[in-house]
Enzyme design. Structure first.
Site, PDB file in Angstrom:
ATOM      1  N   HIS A 245     -10.743   5.874   7.622  1.00  0.00           N
ATOM      2  CA  HIS A 245      -9.280   5.855   7.812  1.00  0.00           C
ATOM      3  C   HIS A 245      -8.871   6.893   8.864  1.00  0.00           C
ATOM      4  O   HIS A 245      -8.098   6.610   9.778  1.00  0.00           O
ATOM      5  CB  HIS A 245      -8.579   6.232   6.499  1.00  0.00           C
ATOM      6  CG  HIS A 245      -8.199   5.056   5.662  1.00  0.00           C
ATOM      7  ND1 HIS A 245      -7.043   4.345   5.872  1.00  0.00           N
ATOM      8  CD2 HIS A 245      -8.813   4.472   4.602  1.00  0.00           C
ATOM      9  CE1 HIS A 245      -6.965   3.375   4.959  1.00  0.00           C
ATOM     10  NE2 HIS A 245      -8.027   3.426   4.188  1.00  0.00           N
TER      11      HIS A 245
ATOM     12  N   PHE B 289      -1.593   6.907   4.167  1.00  0.00           N
ATOM     13  CA  PHE B 289      -1.531   5.794   3.220  1.00  0.00           C
ATOM     14  C   PHE B 289      -0.304   4.903   3.437  1.00  0.00           C
ATOM     15  O   PHE B 289      -0.371   3.696   3.269  1.00  0.00           O
ATOM     16  CB  PHE B 289      -1.505   6.304   1.778  1.00  0.00           C
ATOM     17  CG  PHE B 289      -2.841   6.773   1.266  1.00  0.00           C
ATOM     18  CD1 PHE B 289      -4.024   6.195   1.706  1.00  0.00           C
ATOM     19  CD2 PHE B 289      -2.918   7.791   0.310  1.00  0.00           C
ATOM     20  CE1 PHE B 289      -5.257   6.628   1.215  1.00  0.00           C
ATOM     21  CE2 PHE B 289      -4.138   8.221  -0.180  1.00  0.00           C
ATOM     22  CZ  PHE B 289      -5.310   7.646   0.269  1.00  0.00           C
TER      23      PHE B 289
ATOM     24  N   HIS C 291       0.826  -1.202   0.000  1.00  0.00           N
ATOM     25  CA  HIS C 291       0.000   0.000   0.000  1.00  0.00           C
ATOM     26  C   HIS C 291       0.866   1.260   0.000  1.00  0.00           C
ATOM     27  O   HIS C 291       0.602   2.210  -0.742  1.00  0.00           O
ATOM     28  CB  HIS C 291      -0.948  -0.006   1.208  1.00  0.00           C
ATOM     29  CG  HIS C 291      -2.115   0.914   1.040  1.00  0.00           C
ATOM     30  ND1 HIS C 291      -2.193   2.135   1.652  1.00  0.00           N
ATOM     31  CD2 HIS C 291      -3.254   0.784   0.301  1.00  0.00           C
ATOM     32  CE1 HIS C 291      -3.344   2.717   1.312  1.00  0.00           C
ATOM     33  NE2 HIS C 291      -4.007   1.924   0.487  1.00  0.00           N
TER      34      HIS C 291
HETATM   35 CU1  C2O Z   1      -5.643   2.463  -0.351  1.00  0.00          CU
HETATM   36 CU2  C2O Z   1      -8.130   2.719   2.213  1.00  0.00          CU
HETATM   37  O1  C2O Z   1      -6.754   3.080   1.112  1.00  0.00           O
END
Ligand code: C2O
Length: 596
Positions: free
Chosen positions: A335, A352, A182
């Site tokens: 998030h 991120f 990620h």
């Molecule tokens: Cu790639 Cu929830 O983020």
């Protein structure tokens, strides 16, 4: 035409350089490039003469020259060396290719107060890349809702996570390497030498397929580690009241599912705030209502592929053209709601680069992924995936359960059943939570604009760009009004906020309302007036200093109907900054009609 080549023009459109052209075309319609590396992301840069088409806003899809140009490009092979050229993102359509791992560089993480940090998150290299093949399986595995798994399942899941965490660091299947997937795709590790064109899998149509494939390989690795190919990861069922707190299985400090870098104030039984920006102490009842309204708006009102999945992003184009509804909210809000405010870069979930270090990330994204399936199953003719091959052939690299490097394409990700999994069926409560007008009766833009002028707490602005440092109201003309039912079915009326610019490393959130009352601050997602919101998760700082430049497209046909203002010439748009006041600007706001 006086313009310049920004960087060495290259393209990887041809896998081999057999096609050569003996001349350099004189016409400015032609794109010129040089073949440098085969099929890599950044090698898809193309230059052509922008001024020649006479329109700044030349929409890619409507360009009559699109296919002609592609043909010309194919014929040009390896020509290079033109001057007086400028990047034209629409000159060549091509799918975003999987990154060249040899050119992967350290990612960056930045914050205004703490500066920039480099993070090594490139994956191990591999001499061989295998093309993805759909798996063989004897039965569909069902991902369960995390709040209702049984002890036997939990044992298996924790065992698998333990084993993953115990793998050596350099094993591409290890917990940290998987988290780094990620980081690399989202914090600018893949720009292949061209910092102004870094690969980014958020804010575009790549969002859903990238994350689906990422989770798929993650799940296969977990299953492999416990010798159970039928193992399926749990989903965080934040769209239903019982699932709204962080699932209990993730908050035991002795479990491998635990992560200490989370907001301490958001532990169960606290309900997630799907419209999160700053702490708002809502009652449990109001929070549920707000959350279900967000879900209705994002899932039901957003009926077309670009509205839901995000805007097209093709090779050589600037990344981040515009996120789809669910990515924007609640995905991003959650998030940020989970991320630890005490940490410099809001780790883990709040940035991120580190989000994949929290096991909860995968449960969060399973639910996001589940929404893609649900969205396609709701009534409506336009709830279909894109058929554009530039989307279908976009590709990514992942390591599989046998530590082989695999190239998977968006087309491999369209159907979860082909991938061998589906989701446990649970109640979908938000289908009935349609927002309602805040006040009964007609609230016309004209009346409000007038009132707003005389009200000293708000200002009507029509001069762009708008720096969003306080509540701002903008009157936006509607090119069409009182459309028939058929016209509305055919084309969705959308409010487009163009050139939303901000640094990538700042947290920003603002809400957008239409025809809201003038005398007080708008309330929330449960009102018809609430059209949607924009939100950014802090991530990298672009190496070339390029700001995030994105857009927000909000469907408003249904809202106008609910507010009974379809006959109005203008709508009054209210922008309410919630986080990062003054750190974001908006280039233009207009109404468009989209048909897909
Ligand atoms: Cu790639 Cu929830 O983020």
């Amino acid at each position: 035409m006086a313009s310049t080549v920004n960087s060495p023009p290259t393209t990887g459109i041809l896998p081999n350089s057999s096609l050569q052209t003996p001349f350099l075309p004189k016409t400015s319609q032609l794109s010129i490039f040089k073949k440098k590396k085969p099929f890599t992301f950044a090698s898809r840069k193309v230059v052509s003469c922008k001024a020649s088409n006479g329109s700044q806003n030349n929409e890619h899809s409507s360009s009559p020259n699109r296919f002609d140009r592609r043909d010309v490009l194919l014929g040009l092979g390896s020509v290079y060396g033109a001057t007086n050229l400028v990047m034209d993102p629409f000159a060549l359509a091509a799918p975003v290719s999987s990154p060249d791992l040899d050119l992967c560089e350290k990612a960056t993480v930045a914050s205004k107060s703490a500066g920039t940090m480099k993070v090594a998150c490139c994956p191990p290299k591999s001499a061989k890349i295998i093309d993805f093949k759909p798996p063989k399986f004897s039965k569909i595995r069902y991902r369960p809702a995390a709040q209702s798994v049984d002890p036997e399942y939990l044992d298996k899941f924790t065992k698998a996570m333990e084993l993953m965490k115990a793998l050596p660091m350099d094993d591409p299947r290890s917990f940290m390497q998987q988290a780094n997937v990620h980081c690399a795709y989202c914090n600018g590790a893949y720009d292949n030498g061209d910092p102004s064109h870094e690969l980014q899998v958020h804010f575009s149509w790549l969002f859903f397929p990238f994350h689906r494939l990422y989770l798929y390989f993650y799940e296969r690795i977990l299953g492999n580690l416990i010798g159970d190919p039928n193992f399926a990861m749990p989903f965080w069922n934040w769209d239903a009241p019982r699932g709204m707190p962080i699932p209990e299985i993730y908050v035991d400090p002795n479990s491998p599912l635990y992560d200490e870098k989370r907001n301490v104030d958001h532990q169960p039984p606290k309900l997630a705030d799907l419209d999160y920006s700053v702490e708002e102490d809502l009652s449990k009842r109001d929070q549920i209502k707000s959350n279900l309204s967000v879900m209705y708006r994002q899932m039901v009102t957003n009926k077309t592929a670009t509205l839901f999945l995000g805007k097209p992003y093709r090779a050589g184009e600037k990344s981040s053209p515009g996120a789809g509804s669910i990515e924007q909210s609640p995905h991003t809000d959650i998030h940020k709601w989970v991320g630890d405010q005490r940490e410099t870069y809001k780790e883990d979930m709040g940035n991120f680069y580190s989000a994949g270090r929290d096991p909860l990330f995968y449960a969060h994204h399973c639910n996001v992924d589940r929404m893609w399936n649900i969205w396609k199953s709701l009534p409506g003719k336009k709830r279909r995936d894109f058929t554009d091959t530039d989307w279908l052939d976009s590709s990514f690299l992942f390591y599989d359960e046998n530590a082989n490097l695999v190239r998977a394409k968006v087309r491999d990700a369209l159907d979860t059943k082909t991938l061998g999994y589906d989701y446990q069926k649970v109640n979908i409560p938000w289908l009935k939570n349609k927002p309602t007008p805040r006040r009964p009766g007609k609230a016309s833009a004209k009346g409000q604009a007038k009132a707003a002028e005389t009200n000293n707490t708000t200002v009507i602005r029509n001069v762009f760009p708008i720096v969003l440092d306080k509540l701002v109201r903008v009157e936006v003309p509607r090119p069409k009004k009182s459309r028939t039912k058929l016209e509305k079915e055919d084309e969705e009326e959308v409010l487009v906020l163009q050139n939303i610019q901000l640094d990538r490393d700042v947290g920003v959130k603002f809400n957008v309302y239409i025809n809201d009352e003038d005398d007080e601050t708008p309330t929330g997602p449960e009102d018809s007036e609430f059209a949607g919101s924009f939100s950014n998760i802090p991530h990298n700082q672009n190496k070339a200093g390029v700001k995030l430049d994105t857009s927000l497209t909000l469907p408003i046909s249904d809202l106008l109907e609910d507010l009974d203002v379809e006959g109005d010439d203008n709508i009054l748009v209210t922008l309410v900054p919630k986080e990062g006041k003054g750190l974001v600007s908006i280039g233009n706001i207009k109404i468009e009609y989209i048909r897909e």
